[in-house]
Design a protein around this motif. Structure first.
Motif, PDB file in Angstrom:
ATOM      1  N   SER A   1      -5.382  -4.148  61.593  1.00  0.00           N
ATOM      2  CA  SER A   1      -5.981  -4.001  60.256  1.00  0.00           C
ATOM      3  C   SER A   1      -6.466  -2.579  59.974  1.00  0.00           C
ATOM      4  N   GLN A   2      -6.838  -1.820  61.009  1.00  0.00           N
ATOM      5  CA  GLN A   2      -7.306  -0.456  60.786  1.00  0.00           C
ATOM      6  C   GLN A   2      -6.191   0.454  60.269  1.00  0.00           C
TER       7      GLN A   2
ATOM      8  N   ARG B   1      -3.881  -0.416  57.968  1.00  0.00           N
ATOM      9  CA  ARG B   1      -3.308  -0.882  56.705  1.00  0.00           C
ATOM     10  C   ARG B   1      -3.197   0.232  55.668  1.00  0.00           C
TER      11      ARG B   1
ATOM     12  N   HIS C   1      -8.642  -9.175  50.938  1.00  0.00           N
ATOM     13  CA  HIS C   1      -8.475  -8.996  52.388  1.00  0.00           C
ATOM     14  C   HIS C   1      -7.063  -9.402  52.789  1.00  0.00           C
TER      15      HIS C   1
END
Length: 126
Positions: A18-19, A21, A39
């Motif tokens: 996720s970091q 994205r 999200h």
């Protein structure tokens, strides 16, 4: 000559933490990541693996409108065994519509009557 088109036009599947994205969002043409309430939400590994198996097995897959009605069945044999979808009858052929709920896209595959079994109601499993 055979023309190949994407199963889900407008979608690109990526596997990222996720970091990272932001790196995906910086790619020209990318508008957003699929998700809820702002999200990103990942697809289930089983859905991706099911798609990969179907695509690499030589089974004819083609895009189909997303469906949520119809008789739910489970494919019993072949490379898509265990996947659940909606049973259709088209021109004397039996077909199963397999859906990826997260992106509201579906594809259809021809099956024999001996390859499917009915399933109880509940979420579809691609």
């Amino acid at each position: 000559m055979r023309l190949q088109l994407p199963l889900f036009p407008g979608y690109v599947f990526v596997q990222i933490v996720s970091q990272n994205r932001l790196h995906v969002l910086e790619v020209p043409g990318v508008v957003r990541l699929v998700g809820f309430n702002g999200h990103p939400t990942p697809l289930l590994d089983e859905e991706i693996e099911g798609l990969k198996k179907g695509l690499t097995s030589g089974v004819l897959l083609e895009p189909h409108p997303f469906l949520t009605i119809g008789r739910r069945v489970r494919i019993k044999s072949g490379p898509l065994a265990g996947r659940e979808g909606v049973l259709l009858r088209n021109k004397g052929r039996l077909r199963v519509v397999l859906s990826v709920e997260m992106i509201m896209r579906s594809l259809v595959v021809d099956v024999g009557s001996d390859q499917v079994e009915p399933v109880a109601t509940g979420p579809l499993k691609l």
